[in-house]
Write a protein that holds these residues in place. Structure first.
Motif, short mmCIF file in Angstrom:
data_model
loop_
_atom_site.label_atom_id
_atom_site.label_comp_id
_atom_site.label_asym_id
_atom_site.label_seq_id
_atom_site.Cartn_x
_atom_site.Cartn_y
_atom_site.Cartn_z
N GLN A 129 19.84 -61.54 -3.49
CA GLN A 129 21.14 -61.89 -4.05
C GLN A 129 21.04 -62.59 -5.39
N THR A 130 19.88 -63.14 -5.73
CA THR A 130 19.71 -63.82 -7.01
C THR A 130 19.04 -62.94 -8.05
N GLY A 131 18.69 -61.71 -7.68
CA GLY A 131 18.04 -60.80 -8.62
C GLY A 131 16.54 -60.78 -8.54
N ASN A 132 15.96 -61.62 -7.65
CA ASN A 132 14.51 -61.57 -7.46
C ASN A 132 14.10 -60.24 -6.84
N LEU A 133 12.91 -59.78 -7.19
CA LEU A 133 12.35 -58.58 -6.59
C LEU A 133 11.39 -59.01 -5.49
N GLY B 111 4.99 -57.48 2.69
CA GLY B 111 3.69 -57.00 3.12
C GLY B 111 3.44 -57.41 4.55
N VAL B 112 2.26 -57.08 5.05
CA VAL B 112 1.89 -57.44 6.42
C VAL B 112 1.71 -58.96 6.50
N GLU B 113 2.59 -59.62 7.23
CA GLU B 113 2.57 -61.07 7.44
C GLU B 113 2.63 -61.87 6.13
N GLU B 114 3.38 -61.34 5.16
CA GLU B 114 3.60 -62.07 3.92
C GLU B 114 4.82 -61.51 3.20
N VAL B 115 5.33 -62.30 2.27
CA VAL B 115 6.41 -61.83 1.40
C VAL B 115 6.18 -62.45 0.03
N ARG B 116 6.42 -61.67 -1.02
CA ARG B 116 6.21 -62.13 -2.39
C ARG B 116 7.51 -61.98 -3.18
N PHE B 117 7.92 -63.06 -3.84
CA PHE B 117 9.13 -63.07 -4.65
C PHE B 117 8.75 -63.05 -6.13
N PHE B 118 9.22 -62.02 -6.84
CA PHE B 118 9.03 -61.94 -8.28
C PHE B 118 10.35 -62.28 -8.97
N SER B 119 10.27 -63.02 -10.06
CA SER B 119 11.46 -63.26 -10.86
C SER B 119 11.96 -61.95 -11.42
N ILE C 101 14.92 -59.16 5.78
CA ILE C 101 15.94 -59.34 4.77
C ILE C 101 15.96 -60.80 4.34
N THR C 102 16.07 -61.04 3.05
CA THR C 102 16.16 -62.41 2.56
C THR C 102 17.56 -62.69 2.04
N ASP C 103 17.97 -63.93 2.17
CA ASP C 103 19.26 -64.39 1.68
C ASP C 103 19.07 -65.82 1.22
N GLY C 104 18.91 -66.01 -0.09
CA GLY C 104 18.62 -67.34 -0.60
C GLY C 104 17.27 -67.82 -0.11
N VAL D 167 13.92 -67.58 9.27
CA VAL D 167 12.85 -68.39 8.70
C VAL D 167 13.37 -69.14 7.48
N SER D 168 13.24 -70.45 7.50
CA SER D 168 13.54 -71.24 6.31
C SER D 168 12.32 -71.21 5.39
N LEU D 169 12.46 -70.60 4.24
CA LEU D 169 11.33 -70.51 3.32
C LEU D 169 11.05 -71.84 2.64
N GLU D 170 11.97 -72.78 2.77
CA GLU D 170 11.77 -74.11 2.18
C GLU D 170 10.75 -74.92 2.97
N ASP D 171 10.83 -74.87 4.31
CA ASP D 171 9.89 -75.65 5.13
C ASP D 171 9.15 -74.79 6.15
N MET D 172 9.39 -73.48 6.17
CA MET D 172 8.74 -72.51 7.04
C MET D 172 9.03 -72.75 8.53
N ASN D 173 10.15 -73.42 8.80
CA ASN D 173 10.61 -73.56 10.18
C ASN D 173 11.36 -72.31 10.61
#
Length: 364
Positions: A107-111, A115-123, A154-157, A177-183
């Motif tokens: 939603q913010t335009g990040n790409l 991947g397997v057991e990971e996610v990568r956010f590109f500006s 799916i990510t949202d913020g 999953v909270s990507l801020e604290d991984m809870n």
């Protein structure tokens, strides 16, 4: 199979010479037309041999980003219908993509690269990247489970949504999953009961079932399976879950439970799953923010001609509250890559290796 492919392409090509108007089977005030358009690649070749499986639409709906096995990001302008550029990316390093099985523009335009057991956010300009590990050790709250390996995420913020399963590969519910604290917050759903009758086993340790679909719009998440004409609707504001069941006049409402699900060899497993494909299969939901509707495609075998199978492909339209509005037969692949742009539904087609789209224009 070759004969079937020719027949399907011939049907699609009928709209290449103009527009095909289709009246809805249930509502007289709903109709659509289909135009087929093609992407001008100039002297380049566009990679679409895996059906645009690694692609997503930009936030403004003007561009389609397509990631290739050569680690190139193809940028396609959907207004001019042209390939704009190919951007070379690295697999490794501080701006490495890894080996993603899917991508998303959030939603913010990040790409986002999954991947397997990971996610990568590109500006949006690809100048920076942040990587998150999605292993059980890296997450708090999944001590006895793990996130499904390849099911859609799916990510949202700052939040990621995924199906979680036990170590026997049995899905149990939705993980937020909270990507801020991984809870991780788990929302149990009766996914095991919906999936288990259709789960195939190969030997003693491999389980195979159709992908569980996730669709996000506004603050609503839709969870659905390929097996039943229904949707589990999660209100993200309250975490409440509503189950809606639908009825089709054109297909069965549930896939038949197979008589046999255990296979001893890959070939036997393939045969069992091919037989299951004859029964109804429901696809994912797509949201159109212009008309505030959702679309879903399904398929079921209609008849056999010799050794060939003829399928019914069905489009069902819902309002934003998941009330069924209409359904009709359509002459396109129901499970090809699809997305809404400016109120029109784009469905990927490959005509003699040219990248094209069957574009639905709806009239309510």
């Amino acid at each position: 199979m070759k004969k079937l492919t020719i027949i399907i392409l011939a049907i699609v090509c009928l709209s290449c010479n103009g527009s095909t108007e289709v009246d809805n089977d249930k509502r007289a005030d709903f109709s659509f037309k289909i135009d087929t358009v093609f992407i001008d690649a100039g002297d380049e070749l566009i990679f679409h041999q895996v059906g645009l499986s690694h692609s997503d639409l930009s936030k403004d709906q003007k561009r389609l980003f397509n990631f290739t096995p050569k680690s190139e990001l193809e940028v396609i302008d959907l207004d001019s219908m042209k390939l704009l550029e190919k951007i070379a990316l690295d697999k490794e390093g501080p701006l490495g993509t890894g080996w993603p099985y899917a991508i998303q523009v959030d939603q913010t335009g990040n790409l986002v690269f999954y991947g397997v057991e990971e996610v990568r956010f590109f500006s949006s300009d690809l100048s920076s990247m942040k990587r998150y590990q999605l292993t059980t050790d890296a997450l708090s709250g999944l001590e006895l489970e793990r996130l499904s390996m390849f099911n859609p995420k799916i990510t949202d913020g700052d939040f990621l949504f995924s199906i979680y399963q036990d170590y026997e590969q049995v899905p149990h519910g939705l993980a937020i999953v909270s990507l801020e604290d991984m809870n991780v917050k788990k929302i149990p759903l009766d996914l095991e009961g919906r999936i288990a009758p259709y789960t195939y086993t190969l030997g003693s340790d491999r389980k195979v079932f159709e992908m569980i679909n996730l669709a996000l719009f506004d603050k609503t998440l839709i969870i659905s399976t390929a097996y039943a004409n229904e949707a589990l609707i999660l209100d993200l504001a309250t975490d409440s879950v509503t189950v809606k069941t639908f009825h089709s006049e054109l297909t069965s409402d549930k896939k038949k439970v197979p008589n046999k699900t255990a296979a001893g060899t890959i070939n036997e497993l393939d045969d069992l799953m091919k037989e299951a494909k004859k029964d109804v299969t429901f696809g994912q939901f797509y949201f159109d923010k212009t008309h505030r509707i959702l679309a879903r495609f399904s398929q079921e075998m209609d008849r056999k001609i010799g050794d060939s199978l003829v399928f019914k492909n069905v489009l069902t339209v819902f309002d934003e509250n998941l009330n069924q509005l209409a359904e009709t037969l359509v002459p396109i692949d129901p499970f090809s890559k699809k997305f809404f742009k400016d109120g029109k539904l784009y469905s990927y087609v490959n005509v003699e290796d040219e990248l094209g789209f069957a574009v639905f224009t709806f009239d309510f």
